[in-house]
Design a protein around this motif. Structure first.
Motif, mmCIF file in Angstrom:
data_model
loop_
_atom_site.group_PDB
_atom_site.id
_atom_site.type_symbol
_atom_site.label_atom_id
_atom_site.label_comp_id
_atom_site.label_asym_id
_atom_site.label_seq_id
_atom_site.Cartn_x
_atom_site.Cartn_y
_atom_site.Cartn_z
ATOM 1 N N SER A 31 6.517 -7.577 -4.784
ATOM 2 C CA SER A 31 6.588 -6.760 -3.632
ATOM 3 C C SER A 31 5.144 -5.882 -3.691
ATOM 4 O O SER A 31 4.562 -5.735 -2.622
ATOM 5 C CB SER A 31 7.643 -5.913 -3.446
ATOM 6 O OG SER A 31 7.574 -5.125 -2.156
ATOM 7 N N VAL A 32 4.971 -5.324 -4.611
ATOM 8 C CA VAL A 32 3.748 -4.287 -4.801
ATOM 9 C C VAL A 32 3.191 -4.753 -6.205
ATOM 10 O O VAL A 32 3.776 -4.813 -7.125
ATOM 11 C CB VAL A 32 4.030 -2.761 -4.852
ATOM 12 C CG1 VAL A 32 2.942 -2.002 -4.806
ATOM 13 C CG2 VAL A 32 5.145 -2.620 -3.522
ATOM 14 N N ARG A 51 0.199 -4.286 -1.262
ATOM 15 C CA ARG A 51 1.523 -4.820 -1.032
ATOM 16 C C ARG A 51 1.350 -6.444 -1.078
ATOM 17 O O ARG A 51 0.242 -6.871 -1.272
ATOM 18 C CB ARG A 51 2.204 -4.263 0.312
ATOM 19 C CG ARG A 51 2.485 -2.757 0.290
ATOM 20 C CD ARG A 51 3.278 -2.173 1.309
ATOM 21 N NE ARG A 51 3.626 -0.945 1.498
ATOM 22 C CZ ARG A 51 4.456 -0.331 0.725
ATOM 23 N NH1 ARG A 51 5.089 -1.064 -0.142
ATOM 24 N NH2 ARG A 51 4.761 1.039 0.980
ATOM 25 N N ARG A 52 2.719 -7.113 -0.765
ATOM 26 C CA ARG A 52 2.556 -8.524 -0.980
ATOM 27 C C ARG A 52 1.620 -9.106 0.054
ATOM 28 O O ARG A 52 1.073 -9.992 -0.668
ATOM 29 C CB ARG A 52 4.087 -8.723 -0.642
ATOM 30 C CG ARG A 52 4.358 -10.505 -0.936
ATOM 31 C CD ARG A 52 5.570 -11.071 -0.220
ATOM 32 N NE ARG A 52 6.792 -9.970 -0.285
ATOM 33 C CZ ARG A 52 7.644 -10.013 -1.301
ATOM 34 N NH1 ARG A 52 7.252 -10.669 -2.331
ATOM 35 N NH2 ARG A 52 8.607 -9.194 -1.366
ATOM 36 N N SER A 56 -1.769 -3.788 3.157
ATOM 37 C CA SER A 56 -1.804 -2.416 3.051
ATOM 38 C C SER A 56 -2.182 -2.176 1.575
ATOM 39 O O SER A 56 -1.614 -2.823 0.638
ATOM 40 C CB SER A 56 -0.182 -1.966 2.944
ATOM 41 O OG SER A 56 0.039 -2.381 4.519
ATOM 42 N N ARG A 101 10.564 -3.432 -2.961
ATOM 43 C CA ARG A 101 9.707 -2.806 -1.948
ATOM 44 C C ARG A 101 9.778 -1.398 -2.437
ATOM 45 O O ARG A 101 10.482 -0.478 -2.860
ATOM 46 C CB ARG A 101 10.324 -2.792 -0.452
ATOM 47 C CG ARG A 101 9.353 -2.035 0.629
ATOM 48 C CD ARG A 101 9.913 -1.998 1.872
ATOM 49 N NE ARG A 101 9.049 -1.543 2.905
ATOM 50 C CZ ARG A 101 9.086 -0.474 3.064
ATOM 51 N NH1 ARG A 101 10.026 0.532 2.345
ATOM 52 N NH2 ARG A 101 8.224 0.202 3.963
ATOM 53 N N ILE A 107 4.584 5.273 -3.971
ATOM 54 C CA ILE A 107 3.646 4.035 -4.190
ATOM 55 C C ILE A 107 3.035 4.578 -5.503
ATOM 56 O O ILE A 107 2.228 3.774 -6.453
ATOM 57 C CB ILE A 107 2.931 3.667 -2.923
ATOM 58 C CG1 ILE A 107 2.330 2.220 -3.163
ATOM 59 C CG2 ILE A 107 1.446 4.636 -2.671
ATOM 60 C CD1 ILE A 107 3.451 1.321 -2.804
#
Length: 126
Positions: A31-32, A51-52, A56, A101, A107
């Motif tokens: 996902s990240v 991100r995937r 982003s 996620r 993050i």
């Protein structure tokens, strides 16, 4: 699953380097994906994350405007393009990944990433 970081080395201030992080399985399953760094005697610091879908990206304040993260899911690889390098960028750079996620507010937290590569050393001289 293994993450293999490469591309580190010796550079002079103002130079560019590109780090790569190759995953042993498809990066689309993550996902990240992100990069963290740790300088001698300092705590690990967030550098960048993506991100995937790659639409982003996020950066630490100290690298914003100089570093760029990207991913190539077909090649199972995430890249960190580092431009305008400074001596303060000297550190071991680790790639990391999370299948889950991660919300925006978390993050930059290394605890959210559950898979880590071994690191590659970047040394920038003045």
């Amino acid at each position: 699953v293994q993450l293999q970081a490469s591309g580190g080395g010796l550079a002079q201030a103002g130079d560019s380097l590109r780090l790569s992080c190759a995953a042993s399985e498809g990066t689309f399953s993550w996902s990240v994906m992100g990069w963290f760094r740790q300088a001698a005697g300092k705590e690990r610091e967030f550098v960048a994350a993506i991100r995937r879908t790659g639409d982003s990206t996020y950066y630490g304040d100290s690298v914003k405007g100089r570093f760029s993260i990207s991913r190539d899911n077909a090649k199972h690889t995430v890249y960190l393009q580092m431009d305008m390098l400074k001596p303060d960028d000297t550190a071991i750079y680790h790639c990391a990944a999370s299948r889950n996620r991660i919300i925006l507010s978390a993050i930059r937290s290394q605890e959210m990433y559950n898979n880590w590569g071994q690191g590659t050393l970047v040394t920038v001289s003045s």
